[in-house]
Design a protein around this motif. Sequence first.
Motif, PDB file in Angstrom:
ATOM      1  N   TRP A   1       5.254  16.976  44.270  1.00 48.94           N
ATOM      2  CA  TRP A   1       4.240  17.005  45.336  1.00 48.94           C
ATOM      3  C   TRP A   1       3.826  15.586  45.720  1.00 48.94           C
ATOM      4  O   TRP A   1       3.741  15.241  46.900  1.00 48.94           O
ATOM      5  CB  TRP A   1       3.056  17.818  44.863  1.00 48.94           C
ATOM      6  N   ALA A   2       3.595  14.746  44.712  1.00 46.91           N
ATOM      7  CA  ALA A   2       3.204  13.364  44.981  1.00 46.91           C
ATOM      8  C   ALA A   2       4.326  12.622  45.703  1.00 46.91           C
ATOM      9  O   ALA A   2       4.072  11.884  46.668  1.00 46.91           O
ATOM     10  CB  ALA A   2       2.848  12.659  43.676  1.00 46.91           C
ATOM     11  N   ASP A   3       5.565  12.810  45.250  1.00 48.54           N
ATOM     12  CA  ASP A   3       6.700  12.126  45.883  1.00 48.54           C
ATOM     13  C   ASP A   3       6.819  12.505  47.359  1.00 48.54           C
ATOM     14  O   ASP A   3       6.936  11.643  48.234  1.00 48.54           O
ATOM     15  CB  ASP A   3       8.010  12.483  45.157  1.00 48.54           C
ATOM     16  N   VAL A   4       6.790  13.811  47.622  1.00 45.51           N
ATOM     17  CA  VAL A   4       7.001  14.287  48.999  1.00 45.51           C
ATOM     18  C   VAL A   4       5.798  13.964  49.879  1.00 45.51           C
ATOM     19  O   VAL A   4       5.951  13.529  51.028  1.00 45.51           O
ATOM     20  CB  VAL A   4       7.299  15.800  48.997  1.00 45.51           C
ATOM     21  N   ALA A   5       4.586  14.150  49.346  1.00 43.35           N
ATOM     22  CA  ALA A   5       3.377  13.923  50.145  1.00 43.35           C
ATOM     23  C   ALA A   5       3.227  12.433  50.474  1.00 43.35           C
ATOM     24  O   ALA A   5       2.869  12.064  51.599  1.00 43.35           O
ATOM     25  CB  ALA A   5       2.154  14.427  49.408  1.00 43.35           C
ATOM     26  N   GLU A   6       3.517  11.566  49.513  1.00 47.94           N
ATOM     27  CA  GLU A   6       3.396  10.136  49.779  1.00 47.94           C
ATOM     28  C   GLU A   6       4.423   9.678  50.791  1.00 47.94           C
ATOM     29  O   GLU A   6       4.130   8.825  51.651  1.00 47.94           O
ATOM     30  CB  GLU A   6       3.536   9.357  48.464  1.00 47.94           C
ATOM     31  N   ALA A   7       5.628  10.249  50.734  1.00 48.51           N
ATOM     32  CA  ALA A   7       6.648   9.896  51.722  1.00 48.51           C
ATOM     33  C   ALA A   7       6.237  10.364  53.113  1.00 48.51           C
ATOM     34  O   ALA A   7       6.439   9.654  54.108  1.00 48.51           O
ATOM     35  CB  ALA A   7       7.987  10.518  51.318  1.00 48.51           C
ATOM     36  N   ALA A   8       5.631  11.552  53.196  1.00 50.16           N
ATOM     37  CA  ALA A   8       5.245  12.100  54.494  1.00 50.16           C
ATOM     38  C   ALA A   8       4.073  11.341  55.091  1.00 50.16           C
ATOM     39  O   ALA A   8       3.977  11.194  56.321  1.00 50.16           O
ATOM     40  CB  ALA A   8       4.892  13.584  54.351  1.00 50.16           C
ATOM     41  N   CYS A   9       3.176  10.853  54.240  1.00 51.28           N
ATOM     42  CA  CYS A   9       1.958  10.185  54.718  1.00 51.28           C
ATOM     43  C   CYS A   9       2.090   8.669  54.756  1.00 51.28           C
ATOM     44  O   CYS A   9       1.259   7.991  55.359  1.00 51.28           O
ATOM     45  CB  CYS A   9       0.778  10.566  53.835  1.00 51.28           C
ATOM     46  N   GLY A  10       3.100   8.143  54.073  1.00 50.55           N
ATOM     47  CA  GLY A  10       3.287   6.691  54.058  1.00 50.55           C
ATOM     48  C   GLY A  10       2.235   5.948  53.273  1.00 50.55           C
ATOM     49  O   GLY A  10       1.941   4.799  53.559  1.00 50.55           O
ATOM     50  N   ALA A  11       1.668   6.601  52.268  1.00 47.70           N
ATOM     51  CA  ALA A  11       0.631   5.961  51.447  1.00 47.70           C
ATOM     52  C   ALA A  11       0.707   6.494  50.036  1.00 47.70           C
ATOM     53  O   ALA A  11       0.968   7.693  49.828  1.00 47.70           O
ATOM     54  CB  ALA A  11      -0.753   6.211  52.030  1.00 47.70           C
ATOM     55  N   ALA A  12       0.479   5.632  49.057  1.00 48.08           N
ATOM     56  CA  ALA A  12       0.473   6.041  47.655  1.00 48.08           C
ATOM     57  C   ALA A  12      -0.911   6.519  47.254  1.00 48.08           C
ATOM     58  O   ALA A  12      -1.904   5.879  47.552  1.00 48.08           O
ATOM     59  CB  ALA A  12       0.895   4.874  46.765  1.00 48.08           C
TER      60      ALA A  12
END
Length: 241
Positions: A227-238
């Motif tokens: 979830w963190a990997d995909v969500a951060e890629a989609a939002c462009g933020a860690a």
Amino acid sequence: MADRVLVAPDKFKGSLAATEVTARVAAGLARAGFRGEVVQLPVADGGDGTVDAAVSAGYRRVELEVRGPTGRPVTAAFALLDETAVIEAAQASGLSLLAPGQLAPLRASTWGVGELILAAIRMGAKRIVLAVGGVATTDGGAGLLEALGARLADASGNPLPPGGAALARLATLDLSGLRDLSGVEFQLASDVNNPLLGPAGAAAVYGPQKGAAPGDVKLLEAGLTTWADVAEAACGAAARD
């Protein structure tokens, strides 16, 4: 001798809500002969009772039916004052909504919390205080986002079932249908400071409280990692830490 007493407790978890503690302390003072002013002001820590505390402070209670942690309808409430809404995640996805034998750590969802947010926005809320404690869920807020219009899919393009365990199969997060929240300010109310992942993370620390066995914790940790990997890629933020 004091002529004014402020009674401002949190809940006594497992026995009394903060509003009940407040009333009983006030009654005890009166019974003991105190004749001064008793100011009753129940407080909350971001978990169960946060809406009640806001209502005691002058907010208006708004009730509606939403999807509960396991998908069954529940009656939940949020508090509203002018353009500020206090939303208690436990109202829609709370551990207290499930009997001990009905806990669902792998599939419990925060979808109903998203429904509360949508209802508050429809009623004019521009500032949302989101109290995140006391929930039965370990889905990283995925269900909440789906209720707001996001789409989560596996590698074949199929929608994911609810819950934290299914997140391990997440391949894409489509935010194109997400409701426009640009005019809404969000603040989180919490009494803890944990990262998402690792030995101090959501699955390891809080999963067992929600019924997760050691094997379940591993599944939830894997789901939250994806979830963190995909969500951060989609939002462009860690954000995982």
